[in-house]
Motif scaffolding. Structure first.
Motif, mmCIF file in Angstrom:
data_model
loop_
_atom_site.group_PDB
_atom_site.id
_atom_site.type_symbol
_atom_site.label_atom_id
_atom_site.label_comp_id
_atom_site.label_asym_id
_atom_site.label_seq_id
_atom_site.Cartn_x
_atom_site.Cartn_y
_atom_site.Cartn_z
ATOM 1 N N THR A 197 0.824 -1.203 0.000
ATOM 2 C CA THR A 197 0.000 0.000 0.000
ATOM 3 C C THR A 197 0.863 1.261 0.000
ATOM 4 O O THR A 197 0.579 2.234 -0.712
ATOM 5 N N GLY A 198 1.932 1.224 0.780
ATOM 6 C CA GLY A 198 2.828 2.372 0.824
ATOM 7 C C GLY A 198 3.476 2.659 -0.511
ATOM 8 O O GLY A 198 3.561 3.823 -0.937
ATOM 9 N N THR A 199 3.898 1.614 -1.224
ATOM 10 C CA THR A 199 4.501 1.824 -2.538
ATOM 11 C C THR A 199 3.465 2.345 -3.536
ATOM 12 O O THR A 199 3.801 3.090 -4.448
ATOM 13 N N GLY A 200 2.208 1.937 -3.352
ATOM 14 C CA GLY A 200 1.154 2.417 -4.248
ATOM 15 C C GLY A 200 0.978 3.923 -4.172
ATOM 16 O O GLY A 200 0.779 4.599 -5.191
ATOM 17 N N PHE A 201 1.062 4.487 -2.971
ATOM 18 C CA PHE A 201 0.913 5.932 -2.801
ATOM 19 C C PHE A 201 2.141 6.697 -3.284
ATOM 20 O O PHE A 201 2.072 7.908 -3.513
ATOM 21 N N LEU A 202 3.268 6.007 -3.462
ATOM 22 C CA LEU A 202 4.490 6.651 -3.927
ATOM 23 C C LEU A 202 4.686 6.497 -5.431
ATOM 24 O O LEU A 202 5.788 6.699 -5.941
ATOM 25 N N ARG A 203 3.636 6.164 -6.144
ATOM 26 C CA ARG A 203 3.729 5.902 -7.584
ATOM 27 C C ARG A 203 4.202 7.121 -8.358
ATOM 28 O O ARG A 203 3.542 8.160 -8.352
ATOM 29 N N PRO A 204 5.342 7.021 -9.059
ATOM 30 C CA PRO A 204 5.785 8.130 -9.912
ATOM 31 C C PRO A 204 5.014 8.159 -11.232
ATOM 32 O O PRO A 204 4.406 7.160 -11.625
ATOM 33 N N ASP A 205 5.018 9.287 -11.916
ATOM 34 C CA ASP A 205 4.325 9.416 -13.187
ATOM 35 C C ASP A 205 5.002 8.561 -14.254
ATOM 36 O O ASP A 205 6.198 8.263 -14.178
ATOM 37 N N ARG A 206 4.219 8.199 -15.261
ATOM 38 C CA ARG A 206 4.765 7.420 -16.366
ATOM 39 C C ARG A 206 5.847 8.218 -17.085
ATOM 40 O O ARG A 206 5.677 9.392 -17.382
ATOM 41 N N GLY A 207 6.940 7.539 -17.393
ATOM 42 C CA GLY A 207 8.034 8.180 -18.091
ATOM 43 C C GLY A 207 9.016 8.895 -17.187
ATOM 44 O O GLY A 207 10.070 9.345 -17.646
ATOM 45 N N SER A 208 8.700 9.011 -15.919
ATOM 46 C CA SER A 208 9.588 9.714 -14.992
ATOM 47 C C SER A 208 10.711 8.793 -14.532
ATOM 48 O O SER A 208 10.645 7.570 -14.667
ATOM 49 N N LYS A 209 11.746 9.394 -13.969
ATOM 50 C CA LYS A 209 12.890 8.639 -13.477
ATOM 51 C C LYS A 209 12.470 7.769 -12.292
ATOM 52 O O LYS A 209 11.799 8.220 -11.393
ATOM 53 N N GLY A 210 12.883 6.544 -12.328
ATOM 54 C CA GLY A 210 12.564 5.620 -11.248
ATOM 55 C C GLY A 210 11.254 4.881 -11.431
ATOM 56 O O GLY A 210 10.906 4.045 -10.592
ATOM 57 N N ARG A 211 10.514 5.173 -12.509
ATOM 58 C CA ARG A 211 9.225 4.505 -12.729
ATOM 59 C C ARG A 211 9.405 2.993 -12.906
ATOM 60 O O ARG A 211 8.634 2.199 -12.366
ATOM 61 N N SER A 212 10.438 2.591 -13.674
ATOM 62 C CA SER A 212 10.639 1.166 -13.926
ATOM 63 C C SER A 212 10.993 0.414 -12.643
ATOM 64 O O SER A 212 10.533 -0.707 -12.424
ATOM 65 N N ILE A 213 11.809 1.050 -11.783
ATOM 66 C CA ILE A 213 12.171 0.416 -10.511
ATOM 67 C C ILE A 213 10.946 0.295 -9.625
ATOM 68 O O ILE A 213 10.696 -0.751 -9.013
ATOM 69 N N TRP A 214 10.154 1.379 -9.545
ATOM 70 C CA TRP A 214 8.928 1.351 -8.739
ATOM 71 C C TRP A 214 7.981 0.267 -9.242
ATOM 72 O O TRP A 214 7.401 -0.484 -8.445
ATOM 73 N N PHE A 215 7.828 0.179 -10.561
ATOM 74 C CA PHE A 215 6.904 -0.799 -11.131
ATOM 75 C C PHE A 215 7.325 -2.215 -10.766
ATOM 76 O O PHE A 215 6.488 -3.058 -10.407
ATOM 77 N N SER A 216 8.637 -2.494 -10.858
ATOM 78 C CA SER A 216 9.130 -3.839 -10.534
ATOM 79 C C SER A 216 8.868 -4.179 -9.074
ATOM 80 O O SER A 216 8.409 -5.288 -8.755
ATOM 81 N N VAL A 217 9.148 -3.227 -8.182
ATOM 82 C CA VAL A 217 8.927 -3.462 -6.750
ATOM 83 C C VAL A 217 7.442 -3.645 -6.454
ATOM 84 O O VAL A 217 7.043 -4.582 -5.737
ATOM 85 N N HIS A 218 6.605 -2.775 -7.025
ATOM 86 C CA HIS A 218 5.165 -2.835 -6.781
ATOM 87 C C HIS A 218 4.583 -4.139 -7.329
ATOM 88 O O HIS A 218 3.722 -4.759 -6.695
ATOM 89 N N TRP A 219 5.068 -4.558 -8.491
ATOM 90 C CA TRP A 219 4.588 -5.798 -9.109
ATOM 91 C C TRP A 219 4.993 -7.007 -8.266
ATOM 92 O O TRP A 219 4.169 -7.903 -8.024
#
Length: 212
Positions: free
Chosen positions: A96-118
Motif C-alpha cells: 500500500t505504501g509503494t502504491g501511494f508513492l507511484r511516480p508518473d509514467r516516463g519519470s525517473k525511477g518509474r521502472s524500478i517502482w513498477f518492478s517493486v510494486h509488481w
C-alpha cells in the motif's frame, strides 16, 4: 466443542479474509492490467481509481480480520495460518505504501517502482491464497467440520482468475492475429503484411472515432 459466538467469529474472520485476498485483491489486479495498452488519459485515471479503491477496500477488510484475530483468538503463532497471516499483513501495508508513492509514467525511477510494486503484489496474492487454504484447514482441525466444498469452490475461483489473467496478456495478440479493423481476416503467419496493413487502417481512422 466451540461455543456459537466463537464459531461465528471464526467464520466472519474467514469471510473477511476471502473477500479481501480472494476477491477484491485479484479483481484489482485484473482491472489495473487493462491500462497496459490504454492511451486515453481519462480512461487511465478511471482504471487507476477503480484499482486503488478495490485495493484500499481489500486493506480495510484484511485489517478488520486481523483485529478480530488479535481480540478473539489465541495467537500463539504455532500454526502456518497465523504465521503466514502475520507476514501477509506486513507485506500488504508495504504494498500500500509503494502504491501511494507511484511516480508518473516516463519519470525517473518509474521502472524500478513498477518492478517493486509488481513483485509485492504477486507476493501478497500468493500469500493471500495460501492463507485462505491454511485457514480452511485450521477451521477443519478446530471444528472437525468438512471444508471440501469451500476448498473446491475457492480452487475453481482461482482457476477462473488465472485464466482471465493469462487471457488479458494474450488478448491483444489474439485480436491482431485473426482480425483487423473492419473484421477482415489476416493470415497470422504474414507478420510484415499485418504490420503494414494495420498502420494504414489506423491512420485512416479519424481521431474523434474513439473519444476519450
Amino acid at each position: 466443542m466451540l461455543i456459537p459466538e466463537l464459531s461465528y467469529q471464526i467464520m466472519l474472520h474467514g469471510f473477511l479474509l476471502w473477500a479481501s485476498m480472494g476477491f477484491l485483491m485479484p479483481i484489482g489486479i485484473l482491472v489495473i492490467r487493462m491500462s497496459n495498452r490504454q492511451e486515453c488519459r481519462r480512461r487511465l485515471k478511471i482504471i487507476l481509481y477503480i484499482h486503488a479503491t478495490l485495493q484500499v477496500l481489500s486493506l480495510l477488510l484484511v485489517t478488520a480480520a486481523a483485529i478480530m484475530s488479535i481480540r478473539n483468538f489465541e495467537n500463539s503463532f504455532k500454526n502456518n495460518h497465523q504465521r503466514i497471516g502475520l507476514a501477509l499483513y506486513g507485506v500488504i501495508w508495504l504494498q500500500t505504501g509503494t502504491g501511494f508513492l507511484r511516480p508518473d509514467r516516463g519519470s525517473k525511477g518509474r521502472s524500478i517502482w513498477f518492478s517493486v510494486h509488481w513483485l509485492l503484489g504477486i507476493t501478497v496474492s500468493l500469500l493471500g491464497i495460501i492463507n485462505i487454504y491454511t485457514g480452511l484447514q485450521a477451521y477443519h482441525t478446530k471444528t472437525l467440520r468438512s471444508t471440501g466444498v469451500w476448498n473446491l469452490a475457492f480452487t475453481v475461483e482461482i482457476a477462473v482468475i488465472v485464466f482471465v489473467y493469462l487471457l488479458q496478456q494474450k488478448w491483444h495478440y489474439i485480436m491482431q492475429s485473426g482480425v483487423i479493423l473492419g473484421n477482415e481476416p489476416v493470415r497470422p503467419t504474414d507478420q510484415e503484411t499485418l504490420s503494414t496493413y494495420e498502420k494504414k487502417e489506423l491512420s485512416a481512422i479519424p481521431s474523434s472515432s474513439e473519444p476519450c
